[in-house]
Motif scaffolding. Structure first.
Motif, PDB file in Angstrom:
ATOM      1  N   LYS A 123       0.838  -1.199   0.000  1.00 11.18           N
ATOM      2  CA  LYS A 123       0.000   0.000   0.000  1.00 11.18           C
ATOM      3  C   LYS A 123       0.870   1.246   0.000  1.00 11.18           C
ATOM      4  CE  LYS A 123      -3.768  -2.138   2.552  1.00 11.18           C
ATOM      5  NZ  LYS A 123      -4.811  -1.913   3.544  1.00 11.18           N
ATOM      6  N   SER A 172      -8.414   6.533   6.626  1.00  9.97           N
ATOM      7  CA  SER A 172      -9.411   6.372   5.561  1.00  9.97           C
ATOM      8  C   SER A 172      -8.792   5.817   4.279  1.00  9.97           C
ATOM      9  CB  SER A 172     -10.127   7.692   5.298  1.00  9.97           C
ATOM     10  OG  SER A 172      -9.224   8.675   4.859  1.00  9.97           O
ATOM     11  N   GLN A 173      -7.486   5.969   4.114  1.00 10.46           N
ATOM     12  CA  GLN A 173      -6.823   5.370   2.960  1.00 10.46           C
ATOM     13  C   GLN A 173      -6.455   3.906   3.207  1.00 10.46           C
ATOM     14  OE1 GLN A 173      -3.872   7.877   0.801  1.00 10.46           O
ATOM     15  NE2 GLN A 173      -4.388   9.405   2.361  1.00 10.46           N
ATOM     16  N   LEU A 228      -8.137   1.795   5.580  1.00 11.81           N
ATOM     17  CA  LEU A 228      -9.271   0.974   6.015  1.00 11.81           C
ATOM     18  C   LEU A 228     -10.569   1.486   5.403  1.00 11.81           C
ATOM     19  CD1 LEU A 228      -8.075   1.140   9.678  1.00 11.81           C
ATOM     20  CD2 LEU A 228      -8.071  -0.944   8.320  1.00 11.81           C
ATOM     21  N   THR A 229     -11.448   0.569   5.027  1.00  7.39           N
ATOM     22  CA  THR A 229     -12.694   0.994   4.388  1.00  7.39           C
ATOM     23  C   THR A 229     -13.658   1.670   5.355  1.00  7.39           C
ATOM     24  OG1 THR A 229     -13.562  -1.236   4.660  1.00  7.39           O
ATOM     25  CG2 THR A 229     -12.599  -0.705   2.535  1.00  7.39           C
ATOM     26  N   LYS A 230     -13.729   1.190   6.579  1.00  8.16           N
ATOM     27  CA  LYS A 230     -14.614   1.800   7.579  1.00  8.16           C
ATOM     28  C   LYS A 230     -13.753   2.326   8.718  1.00  8.16           C
ATOM     29  CE  LYS A 230     -18.545  -1.099   6.494  1.00  8.16           C
ATOM     30  NZ  LYS A 230     -19.531  -2.052   6.969  1.00  8.16           N
ATOM     31  N   PHE A 231     -13.326   3.581   8.588  1.00 11.26           N
ATOM     32  CA  PHE A 231     -12.446   4.156   9.599  1.00 11.26           C
ATOM     33  C   PHE A 231     -13.079   5.409  10.168  1.00 11.26           C
ATOM     34  CE2 PHE A 231      -9.103   7.053  10.974  1.00 11.26           C
ATOM     35  CZ  PHE A 231      -8.452   6.257  11.892  1.00 11.26           C
ATOM     36  N   ASN A 232     -12.988   5.539  11.497  1.00  9.96           N
ATOM     37  CA  ASN A 232     -13.499   6.716  12.183  1.00  9.96           C
ATOM     38  C   ASN A 232     -12.418   7.205  13.136  1.00  9.96           C
ATOM     39  OD1 ASN A 232     -14.790   8.612  13.742  1.00  9.96           O
ATOM     40  ND2 ASN A 232     -16.532   7.326  14.275  1.00  9.96           N
ATOM     41  N   GLN A 236      -6.059   0.694  15.286  1.00 10.21           N
ATOM     42  CA  GLN A 236      -6.455   0.161  13.981  1.00 10.21           C
ATOM     43  C   GLN A 236      -5.410   0.501  12.916  1.00 10.21           C
ATOM     44  OE1 GLN A 236     -10.305   1.812  13.217  1.00 10.21           O
ATOM     45  NE2 GLN A 236     -11.284   0.678  14.875  1.00 10.21           N
ATOM     46  N   GLU A 265      -2.913  -2.192  10.906  1.00  2.00           N
ATOM     47  CA  GLU A 265      -2.888  -2.238   9.445  1.00  2.00           C
ATOM     48  C   GLU A 265      -1.462  -2.032   8.922  1.00  2.00           C
ATOM     49  OE1 GLU A 265      -4.859  -2.851   5.795  1.00  2.00           O
ATOM     50  OE2 GLU A 265      -5.523  -3.174   7.849  1.00  2.00           O
TER      51      GLU A 265
END
Length: 70
Positions: A7, A29-30, A32-36, A45, A49
């Protein structure tokens, strides 16, 4: 030998970042698809990753952040 990159993440801190949560949001957000970024585990998280996938992390315009801290 280093493993091949899986990546690439690019963050320009000058454009849209006012604080560490903003930087975390752009990175997360780059990755993970669901990131907050407001999630209490957001940093963990991102760390997981990055540990699991060899990633090139490019952070541009750090001088704009460093200038504010001096």
């Amino acid at each position: 030998k280093d493993p091949p990159l899986e990546k690439v993440v690019f963050v320009c801190v000058e454009d849209a970042v006012q604080d560490i949560k903003g930087i975390m949001h752009l990175i997360g957000s780059q990755l993970l698809t669901k990131f907050n970024a407001n999630d209490p585990e957001a940093q963990l998280q991102i760390e997981r990753e990055l540990n699991q996938h060899p990633t090139l992390l490019l952070i541009d315009n750090m001088e704009s952040v460093l200038a504010d801290s001096q």
